[in-house]
Design a protein around this motif. Structure first.
Motif, PDB file in Angstrom:
ATOM      1  N   GLY A   2       0.816  -1.209   0.000  1.00  0.00           N
ATOM      2  CA  GLY A   2       0.000   0.000   0.000  1.00  0.00           C
ATOM      3  C   GLY A   2       0.845   1.252   0.000  1.00  0.00           C
ATOM      4  N   PHE A   3       1.932   1.244   0.776  1.00  0.00           N
ATOM      5  CA  PHE A   3       2.823   2.403   0.783  1.00  0.00           C
ATOM      6  C   PHE A   3       3.505   2.587  -0.563  1.00  0.00           C
ATOM      7  CE2 PHE A   3       3.177   2.117   5.617  1.00  0.00           C
ATOM      8  CZ  PHE A   3       2.266   3.137   5.791  1.00  0.00           C
ATOM      9  N   VAL A   4       3.837   1.493  -1.233  1.00  0.00           N
ATOM     10  CA  VAL A   4       4.425   1.601  -2.575  1.00  0.00           C
ATOM     11  C   VAL A   4       3.415   2.214  -3.532  1.00  0.00           C
ATOM     12  CG1 VAL A   4       5.244   0.246  -4.547  1.00  0.00           C
ATOM     13  CG2 VAL A   4       6.100  -0.253  -2.263  1.00  0.00           C
ATOM     14  N   LEU A   5       2.164   1.825  -3.439  1.00  0.00           N
ATOM     15  CA  LEU A   5       1.126   2.413  -4.294  1.00  0.00           C
ATOM     16  C   LEU A   5       0.923   3.892  -3.987  1.00  0.00           C
ATOM     17  CD1 LEU A   5      -1.572  -0.386  -4.388  1.00  0.00           C
ATOM     18  CD2 LEU A   5      -0.341   0.554  -6.332  1.00  0.00           C
ATOM     19  N   ILE A   6       0.924   4.244  -2.720  1.00  0.00           N
ATOM     20  CA  ILE A   6       0.731   5.645  -2.352  1.00  0.00           C
ATOM     21  C   ILE A   6       1.884   6.496  -2.876  1.00  0.00           C
ATOM     22  CG2 ILE A   6       0.680   7.244  -0.393  1.00  0.00           C
ATOM     23  CD1 ILE A   6      -0.853   5.048   1.148  1.00  0.00           C
ATOM     24  N   ARG A   7       3.083   5.978  -2.767  1.00  0.00           N
ATOM     25  CA  ARG A   7       4.265   6.725  -3.210  1.00  0.00           C
ATOM     26  C   ARG A   7       4.349   6.828  -4.724  1.00  0.00           C
ATOM     27  NH1 ARG A   7       8.891   9.012  -1.719  1.00  0.00           N
ATOM     28  NH2 ARG A   7      10.791   8.487  -2.832  1.00  0.00           N
ATOM     29  N   GLY A   8       3.720   5.920  -5.455  1.00  0.00           N
ATOM     30  CA  GLY A   8       3.755   5.957  -6.913  1.00  0.00           C
ATOM     31  C   GLY A   8       4.756   4.996  -7.509  1.00  0.00           C
ATOM     32  N   GLY A   9       5.231   4.032  -6.748  1.00  0.00           N
ATOM     33  CA  GLY A   9       6.195   3.051  -7.238  1.00  0.00           C
ATOM     34  C   GLY A   9       5.594   2.066  -8.213  1.00  0.00           C
ATOM     35  N   LEU A  20      -1.238   1.307 -11.321  1.00  0.00           N
ATOM     36  CA  LEU A  20      -2.362   0.419 -11.625  1.00  0.00           C
ATOM     37  C   LEU A  20      -3.405   1.132 -12.479  1.00  0.00           C
ATOM     38  CD1 LEU A  20      -2.958  -1.337  -8.192  1.00  0.00           C
ATOM     39  CD2 LEU A  20      -1.768  -2.239 -10.172  1.00  0.00           C
ATOM     40  N   ALA A  21      -3.902   2.244 -11.971  1.00  0.00           N
ATOM     41  CA  ALA A  21      -4.999   2.928 -12.655  1.00  0.00           C
ATOM     42  C   ALA A  21      -4.743   4.419 -12.827  1.00  0.00           C
ATOM     43  CB  ALA A  21      -6.296   2.719 -11.876  1.00  0.00           C
ATOM     44  N   GLY A  22      -3.554   4.871 -12.585  1.00  0.00           N
ATOM     45  CA  GLY A  22      -3.293   6.309 -12.646  1.00  0.00           C
ATOM     46  C   GLY A  22      -3.132   6.864 -11.250  1.00  0.00           C
ATOM     47  N   GLN A  23      -2.451   7.985 -11.129  1.00  0.00           N
ATOM     48  CA  GLN A  23      -2.010   8.458  -9.821  1.00  0.00           C
ATOM     49  C   GLN A  23      -3.093   8.826  -8.821  1.00  0.00           C
ATOM     50  OE1 GLN A  23      -0.364   8.479  -6.871  1.00  0.00           O
ATOM     51  NE2 GLN A  23       1.085   7.828  -8.407  1.00  0.00           N
ATOM     52  N   PRO A  24      -4.115   9.557  -9.131  1.00  0.00           N
ATOM     53  CA  PRO A  24      -5.050   9.826  -8.018  1.00  0.00           C
ATOM     54  C   PRO A  24      -5.748   8.554  -7.527  1.00  0.00           C
ATOM     55  CG  PRO A  24      -5.536  11.245  -9.907  1.00  0.00           C
ATOM     56  CD  PRO A  24      -4.468  10.296 -10.317  1.00  0.00           C
ATOM     57  N   THR A  25      -6.056   7.663  -8.426  1.00  0.00           N
ATOM     58  CA  THR A  25      -6.738   6.427  -8.046  1.00  0.00           C
ATOM     59  C   THR A  25      -5.793   5.493  -7.304  1.00  0.00           C
ATOM     60  OG1 THR A  25      -8.096   6.659 -10.015  1.00  0.00           O
ATOM     61  CG2 THR A  25      -8.144   4.537  -8.918  1.00  0.00           C
ATOM     62  N   ASP A  26      -4.530   5.437  -7.731  1.00  0.00           N
ATOM     63  CA  ASP A  26      -3.562   4.559  -7.078  1.00  0.00           C
ATOM     64  C   ASP A  26      -3.362   4.940  -5.615  1.00  0.00           C
ATOM     65  OD1 ASP A  26      -3.161   3.044  -9.303  1.00  0.00           O
ATOM     66  OD2 ASP A  26      -1.254   3.965  -9.872  1.00  0.00           O
ATOM     67  N   ARG A  27      -3.406   6.217  -5.317  1.00  0.00           N
ATOM     68  CA  ARG A  27      -3.244   6.629  -3.920  1.00  0.00           C
ATOM     69  C   ARG A  27      -4.398   6.127  -3.060  1.00  0.00           C
ATOM     70  NH1 ARG A  27      -0.781  12.638  -4.629  1.00  0.00           N
ATOM     71  NH2 ARG A  27       1.306  11.906  -5.131  1.00  0.00           N
ATOM     72  N   TRP A  28      -5.614   6.205  -3.577  1.00  0.00           N
ATOM     73  CA  TRP A  28      -6.768   5.718  -2.809  1.00  0.00           C
ATOM     74  C   TRP A  28      -6.733   4.201  -2.678  1.00  0.00           C
ATOM     75  CZ3 TRP A  28      -9.044   8.791   0.279  1.00  0.00           C
ATOM     76  CH2 TRP A  28      -9.121  10.140  -0.006  1.00  0.00           C
ATOM     77  N   ILE A  29      -6.311   3.523  -3.723  1.00  0.00           N
ATOM     78  CA  ILE A  29      -6.157   2.068  -3.630  1.00  0.00           C
ATOM     79  C   ILE A  29      -5.087   1.732  -2.595  1.00  0.00           C
ATOM     80  CG2 ILE A  29      -5.427  -0.001  -4.877  1.00  0.00           C
ATOM     81  CD1 ILE A  29      -6.684   1.243  -7.409  1.00  0.00           C
TER      82      ILE A  29
END
Length: 78
Positions: free
Chosen positions: A30-37, A40-49
Motif C-alpha cells: 500500500g505504501f508503494v502504491l501511495i508513493r507511486g512506485g 495500476l490505474a493512474g495516480q489519483p486512483t492509485d493513492r486511494w487504492i
C-alpha cells in the motif's frame, strides 16, 4: 498434550503468523502504491487504492490474529 492436539496447535500458530506476515506485506504494498512506485490505474486512483490496502493490511496485522486466537482459545476446564 496429545499428538493430534499438538499438530492442531502448530497449524493454528502457523495460520496466525501467516496472517501477520500477509498484513505486513499488504501495508508495504500500500505504501508503494501511495508513493507511486507501481502504476495500476493512474495516480489519483492509485493513492486511494494504496490507502485501502494499507488499512486492510493494518487490520490483518493487528486485529485478525487476536480474533483468531480468541476463537481458537482452549476452553477453561473446571
Amino acid at each position: 498434550m496429545t499428538p493430534a492436539a499438538d499438530a492442531l496447535a502448530k497449524k493454528r500458530f502457523f495460520a496466525i503468523a501467516a496472517m501477520r506476515v500477509m498484513g505486513a506485506i499488504f501495508v508495504l504494498a500500500g505504501f508503494v502504491l501511495i508513493r507511486g512506485g507501481l502504476e495500476l490505474a493512474g495516480q489519483p486512483t492509485d493513492r486511494w487504492i494504496g490507502v485501502a490496502v494499507v488499512l486492510l493490511g493494518a487490520f490483518d496485522f493487528a486485529v485478525m490474529p487476536m480474533l483468531l486466537a480468541r476463537r481458537w482459545r482452549s476452553p477453561k476446564e473446571l
